[in-house]
Scaffold this active site. Structure first.
Site, mmCIF file in Angstrom:
data_model
loop_
_atom_site.group_PDB
_atom_site.id
_atom_site.type_symbol
_atom_site.label_atom_id
_atom_site.label_comp_id
_atom_site.label_asym_id
_atom_site.label_seq_id
_atom_site.Cartn_x
_atom_site.Cartn_y
_atom_site.Cartn_z
ATOM 1 C CB CYS A 164 -7.468 -17.924 -13.928
ATOM 2 S SG CYS A 164 -5.908 -17.567 -13.107
ATOM 3 C CB CYS A 206 -4.449 -16.349 -15.590
ATOM 4 S SG CYS A 206 -4.394 -17.927 -14.724
#
Ligand code: ZN
Length: 144
Positions: A69, A72
């Site tokens: 991600c 993230c």
């Protein structure tokens, strides 16, 4: 502040009872002698997550994330920097939702990153989406 608090060790996950004075000094784990506040997020799996949420008197701010991600990874340095500022008010932890899929399912994590704040055994706040360190700390403190 209470006279003593339970603080769970970020290294061996043993519950330690600390006086308020020792908490102000940081304190070390009675079992493994690690610092109870390391100035960095801890990594939790399902078992250690439950110990921290259920036993600790310190609010736990959790970053549910995954290695694939992008947002993230972008937020990771801000989250790490926040740990240095938010301890010992909070403990910060990361849960890799790729490895801990059951935990992510249990809390119905639909998008990542998701920040969730746990206090006294339950989730008290949640915020989806990446935040910078300033917003992240402001959000955490506004929920405490
Ligand atoms: Zn320990």
């Amino acid at each position: 502040m209470a006279e003593s608090m339970i603080v769970v060790c970020p290294h061996c996950h043993t519950a330690n009872r600390l006086s308020a004075e020792r908490l102000a000094d940081g304190g070390t784990c009675g079992k493994c002698k690690s610092p109870l506040f390391r100035g960095e997020p801890m990594e939790l799996d399902a078992a250690s997550f439950d110990i921290h949420v259920q036993r600790s008197d310190i609010p736990l701010l959790v970053d549910f994330w995954a290695p694939w991600c992008g947002p993230c990874r972008t937020m990771a340095p801000a989250f790490a920097a926040s740990a240095r500022q938010l301890e010992p008010e909070f403990h910060l932890a990361k849960v890799n939702t790729e490895e801990e899929q059951q935990l992510a399912a249990r809390f119905n994590i639909r998008s990542i990153p998701t920040l969730a704040l746990f206090r006294n055994g339950r989730e008290v706040a949640r915020q989806a989406g990446a935040m910078d360190a300033t917003s992240l700390m402001r959000w955490a403190r506004s929920q405490a």
